[in-house]
Design a protein around this motif. Structure first.
Motif, PDB file in Angstrom:
ATOM      1  N   SER A 174       1.422  -3.075  10.638  1.00 34.91           N
ATOM      2  CA  SER A 174       1.400  -1.631  10.880  1.00 34.91           C
ATOM      3  C   SER A 174       2.655  -0.948  10.365  1.00 34.91           C
ATOM      4  O   SER A 174       2.825   0.266  10.563  1.00 34.91           O
ATOM      5  N   ALA A 175       3.536  -1.674   9.700  1.00 33.52           N
ATOM      6  CA  ALA A 175       4.799  -1.113   9.204  1.00 33.52           C
ATOM      7  C   ALA A 175       4.528   0.076   8.298  1.00 33.52           C
ATOM      8  O   ALA A 175       3.729   0.003   7.368  1.00 33.52           O
TER       9      ALA A 175
ATOM     10  N   ILE B 170       6.129   3.804  20.124  1.00 34.33           N
ATOM     11  CA  ILE B 170       5.390   4.900  19.496  1.00 34.33           C
ATOM     12  C   ILE B 170       5.884   6.249  20.016  1.00 34.33           C
ATOM     13  O   ILE B 170       6.101   7.192  19.248  1.00 34.33           O
ATOM     14  N   ARG B 171       6.074   6.348  21.318  1.00 28.96           N
ATOM     15  CA  ARG B 171       6.511   7.609  21.899  1.00 28.96           C
ATOM     16  C   ARG B 171       7.907   8.012  21.417  1.00 28.96           C
ATOM     17  O   ARG B 171       8.226   9.205  21.357  1.00 28.96           O
ATOM     18  N   SER B 172       8.747   7.025  21.118  1.00 29.19           N
ATOM     19  CA  SER B 172      10.112   7.321  20.686  1.00 29.19           C
ATOM     20  C   SER B 172      10.240   7.472  19.174  1.00 29.19           C
ATOM     21  O   SER B 172      11.315   7.796  18.670  1.00 29.19           O
ATOM     22  N   HIS B 173       9.159   7.248  18.440  1.00 27.24           N
ATOM     23  CA  HIS B 173       9.207   7.354  16.979  1.00 27.24           C
ATOM     24  C   HIS B 173       9.440   8.815  16.576  1.00 27.24           C
ATOM     25  O   HIS B 173       8.933   9.737  17.218  1.00 27.24           O
ATOM     26  N   PRO B 174      10.207   9.058  15.507  1.00 26.63           N
ATOM     27  CA  PRO B 174      10.468  10.437  15.068  1.00 26.63           C
ATOM     28  C   PRO B 174       9.213  11.267  14.832  1.00 26.63           C
ATOM     29  O   PRO B 174       9.228  12.483  15.016  1.00 26.63           O
TER      30      PRO B 174
ATOM     31  N   LEU C   6       0.835  -1.197   0.000  1.00 29.77           N
ATOM     32  CA  LEU C   6       0.000   0.000   0.000  1.00 29.77           C
ATOM     33  C   LEU C   6       0.876   1.256   0.000  1.00 29.77           C
ATOM     34  O   LEU C   6       1.915   1.302   0.665  1.00 29.77           O
ATOM     35  N   ASP C   7       0.457   2.252  -0.744  1.00 27.38           N
ATOM     36  CA  ASP C   7       1.146   3.545  -0.749  1.00 27.38           C
ATOM     37  C   ASP C   7       0.611   4.361   0.422  1.00 27.38           C
ATOM     38  O   ASP C   7      -0.347   5.136   0.279  1.00 27.38           O
ATOM     39  N   LEU C   8       1.225   4.186   1.585  1.00 30.18           N
ATOM     40  CA  LEU C   8       0.705   4.828   2.791  1.00 30.18           C
ATOM     41  C   LEU C   8       0.840   6.345   2.773  1.00 30.18           C
ATOM     42  O   LEU C   8      -0.097   7.049   3.186  1.00 30.18           O
ATOM     43  N   PRO C   9       1.971   6.912   2.342  1.00 29.73           N
ATOM     44  CA  PRO C   9       2.026   8.388   2.273  1.00 29.73           C
ATOM     45  C   PRO C   9       0.901   8.970   1.415  1.00 29.73           C
ATOM     46  O   PRO C   9       0.298   9.986   1.774  1.00 29.73           O
ATOM     47  N   ALA C  10       0.602   8.322   0.288  1.00 35.86           N
ATOM     48  CA  ALA C  10      -0.486   8.808  -0.571  1.00 35.86           C
ATOM     49  C   ALA C  10      -1.834   8.639   0.121  1.00 35.86           C
ATOM     50  O   ALA C  10      -2.716   9.506   0.000  1.00 35.86           O
ATOM     51  N   ALA C  11      -1.991   7.532   0.870  1.00 38.04           N
ATOM     52  CA  ALA C  11      -3.248   7.296   1.582  1.00 38.04           C
ATOM     53  C   ALA C  11      -3.480   8.363   2.652  1.00 38.04           C
ATOM     54  O   ALA C  11      -4.590   8.888   2.801  1.00 38.04           O
TER      55      ALA C  11
ATOM     56  N   ILE D 259      -7.985   7.083  10.059  1.00 33.61           N
ATOM     57  CA  ILE D 259      -7.393   5.877   9.500  1.00 33.61           C
ATOM     58  C   ILE D 259      -7.234   4.892  10.650  1.00 33.61           C
ATOM     59  O   ILE D 259      -6.542   5.192  11.618  1.00 33.61           O
ATOM     60  N   VAL D 260      -7.879   3.740  10.566  1.00 28.42           N
ATOM     61  CA  VAL D 260      -7.819   2.766  11.653  1.00 28.42           C
ATOM     62  C   VAL D 260      -7.004   1.554  11.240  1.00 28.42           C
ATOM     63  O   VAL D 260      -7.149   1.032  10.138  1.00 28.42           O
ATOM     64  N   LYS D 261      -6.113   1.149  12.132  1.00 25.85           N
ATOM     65  CA  LYS D 261      -5.352  -0.088  11.975  1.00 25.85           C
ATOM     66  C   LYS D 261      -5.785  -1.017  13.110  1.00 25.85           C
ATOM     67  O   LYS D 261      -5.325  -0.905  14.238  1.00 25.85           O
ATOM     68  N   PRO D 262      -6.731  -1.934  12.831  1.00 23.14           N
ATOM     69  CA  PRO D 262      -7.171  -2.847  13.888  1.00 23.14           C
ATOM     70  C   PRO D 262      -6.118  -3.915  14.173  1.00 23.14           C
ATOM     71  O   PRO D 262      -5.297  -4.234  13.295  1.00 23.14           O
ATOM     72  N   ALA D 263      -6.138  -4.467  15.378  1.00 25.54           N
ATOM     73  CA  ALA D 263      -5.271  -5.599  15.687  1.00 25.54           C
ATOM     74  C   ALA D 263      -5.584  -6.729  14.723  1.00 25.54           C
ATOM     75  O   ALA D 263      -6.755  -7.019  14.440  1.00 25.54           O
ATOM     76  N   THR D 264      -4.550  -7.380  14.220  1.00 23.41           N
ATOM     77  CA  THR D 264      -4.736  -8.358  13.151  1.00 23.41           C
ATOM     78  C   THR D 264      -5.659  -9.506  13.556  1.00 23.41           C
ATOM     79  O   THR D 264      -6.531  -9.920  12.776  1.00 23.41           O
TER      80      THR D 264
END
Length: 516
Positions: free
Chosen positions: A216-217, A241-245, A40-45, A180-185
């Motif tokens: 979720s990558a 998540i808190r340490s992500h740029p 998936l093109d996530l930046p475009a999404a 945008i929702v990312k449910p647990a797999t």
């Protein structure tokens, strides 16, 4: 091969390019569907959601967006039976437990539709009254809140695939922020189906609601400064998540709901067999067994006066003995399964970790399963542990077993009991039981600093209270410390997360034209 569920991003349905991850029936072990987000093109999404969905939503007033929530409610109600079938198949829940997730979500959406309608036809919210900036009232400061011009990313947990989406999406969409929702797999099917029904019904603008099923990558990488992210899950993932740029460098706003060792506290003076004592017993059993204990708000530590410890162990165990476990399709089953064999293994490992500092007061692990094979089904009976030295049993205050497990702990006096409640290091909820209003009020104030919600149960509210673990949209959901430091719901307070506060300094004439 089973069906590969498509993702909905950039305004269209898109399948992943990989083979997909299978989702299973946790009772029967059969493969149900597959999910995949590879390619998936996530930046475009994200850009499409921000620009198309966000622009369309912000062009509407709060009242108009409330109307969108009302339209979503009608779509979900029309497909409710299908959601129950998916919940049974993919989450292993009995009907009453599915209702907590599905009907709880619909109720929450309906509440925000009603509250949003009352906000009226405005596009910004007044935040207090205007303040003079000088001796004369010719130049003033008016604080206001406007929707953030970004996207709301939800990374959700496996236990509430319906409510976990809509309790966040309701205030976000009402605020004018696309989701945008990312449910647990493991339990993504229900979330995906609900989004599909809403999107296909055409009740929302394009880009207002998207779903990504699978890995979720790359999701956090796509976040920009005015976006927000809300996460429900483990403390370990929350730390990443808190340490992500996106958060550390781009100042993306983040809301975290993590681990929580919630407690129930019986106040001194409540004798064994008293009404307050019985209310505690009933609520503990309910919280241990609803959704098989897979609730972030479930009671994990039961704090009682030392003199009623044995009576409490006996009373709770007696009620747990009547809990039938197995296939939720069988009407005689009261408690279904955990969501997966992996979760069953995690519960078993957690019990092993606690075993060194506790004893087993009631063991439902050997209870025969109804219409389920022990070697296949992710089922486990409720387990009540106990530790007579509550101070020494450190693991009980550190390790959360996310299943039908709770530990009974005695305290010497109320100060000791309150100190034990605080040992959770920050929790979503604690519940207090007693009949002395003044004592309960003082105890509530004493525990409030480390709990997002204090649920006080007296005989007078026995039939009226909403339940220790039930999260109502009128009250805040979240907690300090190890619970994540987040805050959701709480009526219109939930809109704060999706707005930006600004102070407009101008003449009264200019301020009058802000349309607040």
């Amino acid at each position: 091969m089973t069906e590969l569920l498509p993702n909905h991003v950039a305004g269209r349905w898109q399948g992943g390019s990989g083979a997909g991850t299978p989702l299973f029936d946790p009772v029967l072990g059969t493969e149900l569907v597959r999910v995949d987000a590879t390619g998936l093109d996530l930046p475009a999404a994200f850009a499409f959601a921000r620009e198309q969905g966000g622009h369309a939503l912000r062009a509407l007033s709060y009242r108009q967006r409330a109307g969108l929530l009302g339209a979503i409610v009608k779509v979900l109600q029309a497909n409710r039976d299908a959601y129950y079938e998916i919940a049974t198949a993919n989450s292993g829940t009995v009907k009453n437990d599915s209702a907590v997730d599905i009907d709880g979500a619909i109720f929450t959406l309906g509440q925000y539709a009603k509250w949003g309608d009352a906000l009226g036809d405005v596009r910004a919210l007044r935040d207090g009254d205007a303040a003079r900036l000088g001796k004369e009232p010719v130049f003033q400061s008016q604080h206001l809140q406007v929707p953030t011009q970004g996207v709301a990313l939800f990374i959700n947990a496996f236990n509430f695939p319906s409510w976990g989406l809509w309790e966040k999406a309701a205030p976000a969409l009402l605020s004018g922020v696309p989701v945008i929702v990312k449910p647990a797999t493991a339990t993504a099917w229900l979330t995906q189906r609900m989004v599909r029904d809403v999107v296909d019904a055409g009740v929302l603008p394009a880009g207002a609601l998207s779903v990504v099923c699978g890995s979720s990558a790359g999701l956090m990488d796509a976040l920009q400064p005015f976006d927000v992210v809300s996460f429900t899950g483990s403390a370990e993932t929350a730390a990443l998540i808190r340490s992500h740029p996106a958060v550390a460098e781009r100042s993306v706003r983040v809301n975290i709901e993590a681990d929580s060792l919630n407690s129930a506290l019986l106040l001194p003076g409540a004798a064994a067999g008293s009404e307050a004592f019985n209310l505690l017993v009933r609520e503990v059993v309910r919280e241990m067994t609803v959704k098989s204990g897979q609730k972030c708000t479930a009671i994990r530590r039961i704090l009682v006066p030392a003199e009623v410890y044995d009576a409490a162990a006996e009373a709770i165990g007696a009620k747990l003995m009547g809990v039938t476990v197995g296939n939720p399709r069988n009407e005689s089953v009261r408690m279904g399964s955990l969501v997966s064999r992996a979760q069953l293994n995690a519960v078993s490992e957690g019990l092993e970790a606690l075993s060194a500092q506790t004893t087993v007061l009631y063991d439902g692990r050997n209870t025969p399963l109804i219409d389920a094979e022990p070697a296949v089904a992710a089922c486990i009976g409720p387990v009540l542990l106990g530790a007579r030295d509550a101070d020494a049993a450190q693991r009980v205050h550190d390790v959360e077993v996310f299943g039908p497990v709770a530990t009974l702990l005695p305290y010497r006096d109320l100060a000791h009991g309150i100190a034990l409640a605080h040992r959770g290091q920050g929790s979503l909820v604690t519940s207090l039981y007693g009949s002395d209003d003044a004592a309960l009020a003082q105890a509530a104030l004493a525990v409030a600093s480390s709990h997002g919600r204090v649920h006080v149960i007296t005989p007078e509210v026995a039939q009226a209270h909403t339940g220790h673990g039930n999260v109502m949209p009128m009250s805040m959901h979240g907690g300090p410390g190890r619970a994540g430091g987040g805050s959701e719901l709480g009526g219109l307070r939930a809109l704060d997360f999706y707005h930006r506060r600004s102070a407009v300094q101008a003449s009264p004439g200019v301020l009058a034209h802000l349309g607040l």
